[in-house]
Scaffold this motif. Structure first.
Motif, PDB file in Angstrom:
ATOM      1  N   UNK A 337       1.871  26.428  -4.155  1.00 35.19           N
ATOM      2  CA  UNK A 337       1.540  26.470  -5.628  1.00 35.19           C
ATOM      3  C   UNK A 337      -0.221  26.804  -5.793  1.00 35.19           C
ATOM      4  N   UNK A 338      -0.815  26.683  -4.553  1.00 38.72           N
ATOM      5  CA  UNK A 338      -2.125  26.633  -4.791  1.00 38.72           C
ATOM      6  C   UNK A 338      -2.810  27.461  -3.615  1.00 38.72           C
ATOM      7  N   UNK A 339      -4.040  27.800  -3.449  1.00 39.28           N
ATOM      8  CA  UNK A 339      -4.496  28.642  -2.246  1.00 39.28           C
ATOM      9  C   UNK A 339      -4.751  27.760  -1.224  1.00 39.28           C
ATOM     10  N   UNK A 340      -5.365  26.485  -1.559  1.00 39.12           N
ATOM     11  CA  UNK A 340      -5.777  25.530  -0.638  1.00 39.12           C
ATOM     12  C   UNK A 340      -5.593  24.128  -1.350  1.00 39.12           C
ATOM     13  N   UNK A 341      -4.924  23.344  -0.342  1.00 39.68           N
ATOM     14  CA  UNK A 341      -4.911  21.941  -1.018  1.00 39.68           C
ATOM     15  C   UNK A 341      -5.853  20.890  -0.138  1.00 39.68           C
ATOM     16  N   UNK A 342      -6.876  20.392  -0.619  1.00 42.01           N
ATOM     17  CA  UNK A 342      -7.995  19.463  -0.278  1.00 42.01           C
ATOM     18  C   UNK A 342      -7.657  18.113  -0.567  1.00 42.01           C
ATOM     19  N   UNK A 343      -7.341  17.177   0.468  1.00 44.76           N
ATOM     20  CA  UNK A 343      -7.085  15.970  -0.004  1.00 44.76           C
ATOM     21  C   UNK A 343      -7.838  14.875   1.106  1.00 44.76           C
ATOM     22  N   UNK A 344      -8.347  13.647   0.142  1.00 43.94           N
ATOM     23  CA  UNK A 344      -9.127  12.701   0.916  1.00 43.94           C
ATOM     24  C   UNK A 344      -8.526  11.230   0.392  1.00 43.94           C
ATOM     25  N   UNK A 363      -6.922  27.402   6.707  1.00 42.66           N
ATOM     26  CA  UNK A 363      -7.196  26.090   7.098  1.00 42.66           C
ATOM     27  C   UNK A 363      -7.671  26.019   8.364  1.00 42.66           C
ATOM     28  N   UNK A 364      -7.414  26.931   9.242  1.00 42.44           N
ATOM     29  CA  UNK A 364      -7.944  27.025  10.851  1.00 42.44           C
ATOM     30  C   UNK A 364      -9.450  27.158  10.559  1.00 42.44           C
ATOM     31  N   UNK A 365      -9.891  28.159   9.604  1.00 38.64           N
ATOM     32  CA  UNK A 365     -11.216  28.476   9.816  1.00 38.64           C
ATOM     33  C   UNK A 365     -12.274  27.433   8.961  1.00 38.64           C
ATOM     34  N   UNK A 366     -11.510  26.872   7.950  1.00 35.19           N
ATOM     35  CA  UNK A 366     -12.353  25.786   7.106  1.00 35.19           C
ATOM     36  C   UNK A 366     -12.257  24.391   7.684  1.00 35.19           C
ATOM     37  N   UNK A 367     -11.151  24.245   8.396  1.00 35.33           N
ATOM     38  CA  UNK A 367     -11.042  22.481   8.738  1.00 35.33           C
ATOM     39  C   UNK A 367     -12.274  22.166   9.706  1.00 35.33           C
ATOM     40  N   UNK A 368     -12.635  22.821  10.720  1.00 34.94           N
ATOM     41  CA  UNK A 368     -13.748  22.536  11.826  1.00 34.94           C
ATOM     42  C   UNK A 368     -15.122  22.300  10.783  1.00 34.94           C
ATOM     43  N   UNK A 369     -15.181  23.248   9.860  1.00 34.26           N
ATOM     44  CA  UNK A 369     -16.624  23.192   9.039  1.00 34.26           C
ATOM     45  C   UNK A 369     -16.488  21.814   8.333  1.00 34.26           C
ATOM     46  N   UNK A 370     -15.386  21.564   7.673  1.00 39.64           N
ATOM     47  CA  UNK A 370     -15.288  20.281   6.717  1.00 39.64           C
ATOM     48  C   UNK A 370     -15.493  19.210   7.795  1.00 39.64           C
ATOM     49  N   UNK A 371     -14.955  19.174   8.961  1.00 40.35           N
ATOM     50  CA  UNK A 371     -15.107  18.279   9.484  1.00 40.35           C
ATOM     51  C   UNK A 371     -16.617  17.819  10.139  1.00 40.35           C
ATOM     52  N   UNK A 379      -7.404  18.109  13.938  1.00 36.82           N
ATOM     53  CA  UNK A 379      -6.805  19.285  14.476  1.00 36.82           C
ATOM     54  C   UNK A 379      -5.900  19.805  13.546  1.00 36.82           C
ATOM     55  N   UNK A 380      -5.528  21.299  13.751  1.00 36.74           N
ATOM     56  CA  UNK A 380      -4.646  21.852  12.804  1.00 36.74           C
ATOM     57  C   UNK A 380      -3.394  22.545  13.516  1.00 36.74           C
ATOM     58  N   UNK A 381      -2.332  22.384  12.684  1.00 36.23           N
ATOM     59  CA  UNK A 381      -0.932  22.773  13.216  1.00 36.23           C
ATOM     60  C   UNK A 381      -0.060  23.564  11.923  1.00 36.23           C
ATOM     61  N   UNK A 382       0.370  24.636  12.236  1.00 39.64           N
ATOM     62  CA  UNK A 382       1.089  25.167  11.126  1.00 39.64           C
ATOM     63  C   UNK A 382       0.649  25.002   9.712  1.00 39.64           C
ATOM     64  N   UNK A 383      -0.505  25.589   9.409  1.00 42.52           N
ATOM     65  CA  UNK A 383      -1.112  25.398   8.130  1.00 42.52           C
ATOM     66  C   UNK A 383      -1.437  24.264   7.638  1.00 42.52           C
ATOM     67  N   UNK A 384      -1.695  23.031   8.441  1.00 41.77           N
ATOM     68  CA  UNK A 384      -2.096  21.865   7.927  1.00 41.77           C
ATOM     69  C   UNK A 384      -3.224  21.453   8.863  1.00 41.77           C
ATOM     70  N   UNK A 385      -4.121  20.909   8.423  1.00 44.57           N
ATOM     71  CA  UNK A 385      -5.468  20.375   9.129  1.00 44.57           C
ATOM     72  C   UNK A 385      -5.701  18.726   8.783  1.00 44.57           C
TER      73      UNK A 385
END
Length: 414
Positions: A337-344, A363-371, A379-385
């Motif tokens: 339902x959204x382009x990207x879900x960011x949860x903490x 997700x693959x592109x933004x995940x390492x930058x956020x980390x 790590x990222x797997x199937x659209x989930x980081x």
């Protein structure tokens, strides 16, 4: 040549001369930090300071009031590391840290006694042993020991202490003497030089040993077996123990814990187990209730978002008391339902967890930058980081980074 500390383990001071003094360095660990210390390696004509060997830690003490930081052995020589140069030929006075020395003597002689009696009573051989700072253990070649065996063994050990059995060394000038092989041993070091020393507990045990020992079992005062647990090797058991003054120290620590638990559990020692069991059950029930409530909150948060006709293309949610299960539930309910879900989840100013879901390439592109921004790994797997971070306080900066990369503007969640 045997050292003065081996000839008379109760000798606390000695006057001797310096044979050599060479520049050296020593790697130390202090408060968990490793450091390299510059100094000198001093060899003496004789010494009352025992170098580590035979499973026994080295002594501490002084040479002309200069602290000795480490004592090791090379061949027949004891190498004393100090931070002050002492010229060759200098007459020096050695003093041993007697508290440390006598503690090592009690634990080491106690180990010999436990090893011998355990083998005599049950046929369990000692395969190795370890002298720790507070407690020690011997590794026995048996898969287990019963409570009855432990009680029986402890009673016999303390009876031997009460009897005041003599403990003494015997020396063999030639390590190839056929009599040497008759004694219990783990083998001589490859660089062994000089006489072979055999320590005897009269009528109980004789074995090759270079360490310092008491002169009678009475010096051991008391042995307390702390229990047996499975060893690292197959079919082995570690028998934990304390000897002499360490029994009092162990009892002191137990009393401090007892006082703390009595205050915390609001009940005497005899009720500690029942009260602790009740508290643990209550905690587990509270955890289950919290998990259920968090899942309900996750579902409600997702429904609120999905029912908003003007919903943000970036779904952001932080929950201090949340966990991976909470984030999994929330991500599953949000779906696509959204382009990207960011949860903490976690402490706002400390460490916590991060999860991002959405289009896999994003997700693959933004995940390492956020980390990187939040000082974490994941790590990222199937659209989930997902990963763990140390700077959860940077979550708003991470959100802005995500929005900037998605062109979602400045609609930042507070």
């Amino acid at each position: 040549m045997t050292l003065a500390c081996q000839r008379n383990s109760f000798l606390k001071e000695l006057k001797t001369k310096v044979k050599s003094c060479s520049p050296a360095e020593l790697k130390l660990t202090s408060n968990g930090k490793k450091e390299t210390v510059q100094g000198y390696e001093v060899i003496l004509e004789d010494t009352v300071l025992f170098p580590e060997g035979g499973g026994q830690p080295d002594d501490r003490g002084t040479i002309n009031d200069i602290p000795v930081l480490r004592i090791t052995r090379r061949g027949a020589d004891a190498l004393n590391f100090v931070q002050t140069e002492i010229p060759v030929g200098t007459e020096v006075e050695l003093k041993v840290d007697w508290t440390r020395r006598f503690d090592n003597m009690q634990q080491h002689s106690g180990q010999h006694l436990i090893t011998a009696v355990a083998e005599n009573m049950y046929g369990y051989r000692t395969t190795t042993w370890y002298l720790g700072d507070k407690t020690s253990y011997i590794e026995l070649d048996t898969p287990s020991m019963t409570t009855e065996q432990l009680s029986e063994l402890e009673a016999v050990l303390n009876q031997k202490i009460y009897e005041g059995i003599k403990v003494y060394p015997t020396y063999f000038e030639d390590k190839n003497d056929p009599k040497v092989v008759e004694f219990r041993t783990r083998g001589l070091p490859d660089d062994h030089v000089g006489p072979v020393r055999v320590m005897t507990i009269e009528g109980i045990d004789s074995c090759l040993c270079c360490g310092t020992h008491v002169s009678t079992t009475t010096d051991l005062q008391l042995i307390k077996l702390l229990g047996a647990e499975r060893g690292k090797r197959k079919n082995s058991t570690n028998l934990n123990f304390v000897v002499g003054n360490r029994v009092l120290q162990y009892l002191g620590r137990c009393l401090e814990v007892e006082k703390s638990l009595t205050a915390l559990l609001k009940g005497p020692l005899e009720q500690h187990y029942d009260l602790a069991e009740k508290a643990v059950k209550g905690y587990k029930n509270a955890q289950k209730a919290t998990q259920t409530l968090l899942r309900d909150v996750a579902v409600l948060e997702a429904e609120k978002y999905k029912n908003n006709p003007n919903r943000d293309p970036v779904f952001v949610c932080h929950r201090k008391e949340g966990d991976i299960d909470f984030m999994n539930t929330l991500a599953r309910e949000i779906g696509d339902q959204c382009d990207l879900c960011f949860l903490t989840a976690g402490d706002d100013k400390g460490s916590g967890f991060v999860m991002m879901t959405g289009k896999e390439n994003l997700v693959q592109d933004l995940g390492p930058k956020v980390m990187e921004l939040m000082d974490g790994k994941g790590g990222c797997s199937k659209g989930r980081f997902q990963g763990k971070v140390n700077k959860l306080q940077n979550r708003q900066k991470a959100e802005q980074l995500i929005r900037n990369n998605l062109g979602a503007g400045d609609n930042q969640t507070p």
